[in-house]
Design an enzyme around this catalytic site. Structure first.
Site, PDB file in Angstrom:
ATOM      1  N   ASP A  16       0.818  -1.218   0.000  1.00 49.59           N
ATOM      2  CA  ASP A  16       0.000   0.000   0.000  1.00 49.59           C
ATOM      3  C   ASP A  16       0.848   1.262   0.000  1.00 49.59           C
ATOM      4  O   ASP A  16       0.692   2.132  -0.870  1.00 49.59           O
ATOM      5  CB  ASP A  16      -0.937   0.018   1.216  1.00 49.59           C
ATOM      6  CG  ASP A  16      -2.121  -0.920   1.045  1.00 49.59           C
ATOM      7  OD1 ASP A  16      -1.897  -2.074   0.656  1.00 49.59           O
ATOM      8  OD2 ASP A  16      -3.256  -0.500   1.313  1.00 49.59           O
ATOM      9  N   ARG A  95       0.120   4.809  18.109  1.00 47.94           N
ATOM     10  CA  ARG A  95      -0.139   5.876  17.131  1.00 47.94           C
ATOM     11  C   ARG A  95       0.243   7.277  17.622  1.00 47.94           C
ATOM     12  O   ARG A  95       0.890   8.030  16.897  1.00 47.94           O
ATOM     13  CB  ARG A  95      -1.603   5.844  16.677  1.00 47.94           C
ATOM     14  CG  ARG A  95      -2.020   4.562  15.940  1.00 47.94           C
ATOM     15  CD  ARG A  95      -0.916   4.009  15.086  1.00 47.94           C
ATOM     16  NE  ARG A  95      -1.306   2.872  14.270  1.00 47.94           N
ATOM     17  CZ  ARG A  95      -0.483   1.906  13.922  1.00 47.94           C
ATOM     18  NH1 ARG A  95       0.769   1.913  14.347  1.00 47.94           N
ATOM     19  NH2 ARG A  95      -0.886   0.917  13.162  1.00 47.94           N
ATOM     20  N   ASP A 124      -7.021   3.862  12.548  1.00 50.23           N
ATOM     21  CA  ASP A 124      -5.704   4.490  12.505  1.00 50.23           C
ATOM     22  C   ASP A 124      -5.700   5.846  11.824  1.00 50.23           C
ATOM     23  O   ASP A 124      -4.957   6.745  12.220  1.00 50.23           O
ATOM     24  CB  ASP A 124      -4.702   3.562  11.809  1.00 50.23           C
ATOM     25  CG  ASP A 124      -4.162   2.503  12.758  1.00 50.23           C
ATOM     26  OD1 ASP A 124      -4.347   2.668  13.975  1.00 50.23           O
ATOM     27  OD2 ASP A 124      -3.550   1.536  12.285  1.00 50.23           O
ATOM     28  N   SER A 180      -4.168  -9.046   7.805  1.00 50.31           N
ATOM     29  CA  SER A 180      -3.202  -7.959   7.964  1.00 50.31           C
ATOM     30  C   SER A 180      -2.685  -7.970   9.397  1.00 50.31           C
ATOM     31  O   SER A 180      -3.341  -8.468  10.311  1.00 50.31           O
ATOM     32  CB  SER A 180      -3.838  -6.605   7.636  1.00 50.31           C
ATOM     33  OG  SER A 180      -4.822  -6.268   8.595  1.00 50.31           O
TER      34      SER A 180
END
Length: 412
Positions: A16, A95, A124, A180
């Site tokens: 990605d 994050r 996210d 993922s």
């Protein structure tokens, strides 16, 4: 576009963000890639080489492992944060940490725009962007997976693979796992792919931090964890006689023990901030051990009502962290309250870790109001047993009055 605007891209080295890097270059931007090392098993040198080959101006790799543990994981343990009673917030805590590195690097490289590869359905995108805006309100964000132009061109992985092939972007020869994964030193999370069906059990080969509890050692491991004002300060392991003390070393050590004994696996369906439900599988071995020990020490040391108020605030704080509001006035206020509640949470908890389970078996503290004589069944102590008669009578009055008017409650 007149001139070249500089973009800092949060880069993973995967399909990605590699395609996003090329797409941003096609749009005429000068792109610098940013990678944060928060303890994931990553070949940063290979990712750097790949990004430069695609056309990145530079690649920044920032070591943030110790900052992540000390400034985010440890406060989360101290505050007792668990989202929806099960998720220890490993990705959510990473994050705002990564965002610090992202914004520092954007300032150092004079980048007025940041970009990322987070999807338009996930958490996210919210966590990254809210954190970055809180750290620098003037920053601009390009989120390709929310742009009509990008989404019309790329429906998913098949289109990205075709684009990568066309532009000579190297793609791993190893077939992609049908899910993922996001990893750091605190945990690994798994979602998407075959995990999107909640009725399908996660395959055993998915797990990387922990082994199956059935295959774990047949002998329990025993450890002491010492806390000071709610923060873990050391771990002692009985069989080896080893003591570790720094936050990074403590978490690494407990990850190893927990992983060997199958501790910290959670398979759940959670509520995303956007309103979607999502199935996730998590491995959080070391932090699970710390959480169990901390909870035991809290109950031992805290006044009953302080513990209940603190527990309510911890639920709110877990929501703030999960939803991306680490850098918010409400989170700052609630965190101050939670830390204040920890001033007497100091002492030592002894735990046994065995076959996927963690159990506190003893505890010591000079800060507890536990009074053995007062609690003992062998002596009356200073509490008169006759006092309980009046206590029961007062509490029974309300129940008697309810019966007088309405009859007995909860008998249907």
């Amino acid at each position: 576009m007149s001139g070249k605007e500089k973009i800092l891209l949060a880069y993973s080295g995967g399909l990605d963000t590699s395609c996003i890097l090329k797409w941003l270059l096609e749009k005429g931007y000068e792109v610098i890639c940013f990678m944060a090392d928060v303890g994931q098993d990553e070949d940063f040198a290979a990712a750097r080489e790949k990004a430069l080959r695609i056309g990145a101006k530079d690649v920044i790799v920032k070591d943030m492992k110790r900052m992540f543990v000390e400034k985010f994981v440890w406060p989360a343990i101290q505050m007792g944060l668990v989202y929806e009673d099960r998720y220890l917030l490993g990705t959510s805590l990473a994050r705002p940490c990564i965002s610090i590195g992202l914004m520092e690097s954007a300032g150092e490289r004079a980048c007025s725009i940041i970009s990322h590869g987070a999807t338009g359905k996930g958490n996210d995108q919210i966590r990254f962007e809210l954190s970055c805006y809180a750290l620098d309100p003037k920053i601009k964000v390009i989120a390709p997976w929310r742009l009509p132009e990008f989404c019309e061109r790329f429906q998913g992985r098949t289109d990205l693979l075709e684009y990568a092939k066309k532009h000579g972007i190297p793609v791993s020869a190893t077939p992609k796992a049908p899910w993922s994964m996001d990893a750091n030193i605190m945990h690994i999370s798994y979602e998407s792919g075959i995990l999107e069906n909640p009725s399908q059990a996660a395959p055993e080969e998915l797990y990387q931090m922990t082994q199956c509890a059935l295959k774990s050692p047949n002998t329990p491991v025993k450890v002491d964890i010492t806390f000071k004002e709610g923060l873990p300060v050391s771990v002692f392991e009985y069989s080896s006689g080893k003591t570790v003390q720094t936050p990074f070393d403590v978490l690494t050590f407990l990850n190893k023990i927990g992983g060997e004994h199958g501790v910290g696996r959670v398979d759940l369906v959670e509520n995303r901030f956007l309103g979607l439900k999502s199935r996730g599988v998590y491995e959080t071995p070391g932090a699970t051990i710390l959480h169990v020990a901390h909870k035991d020490m809290e109950v031992y040391c805290l006044d009953r009502e302080i513990f209940r108020v603190k527990s309510f605030l911890a639920l709110k704080m877990a929501d703030y962290v999960y939803n991306g509001f680490w850098y918010s006035p409400e989170a700052e206020y609630v965190r101050n309250c939670l830390v204040a509640a920890q001033k007497n949470v100091s002492g030592k908890v002894t735990l046994e870790i065995y076959k996927g389970h963690v159990m506190a078996v003893s505890r010591e503290s000079t800060k507890t109001i536990y009074n053995q004589e007062l609690a003992s069944m062998d002596v009356h102590g200073t509490l008169s047993p006759y006092a309980a008669t009046g206590f029961i009578e007062v509490n029974a009055m309300r129940l008697k009055e309810h019966y007088r008017v309405f009859g007995s409650a909860n008998t249907n």
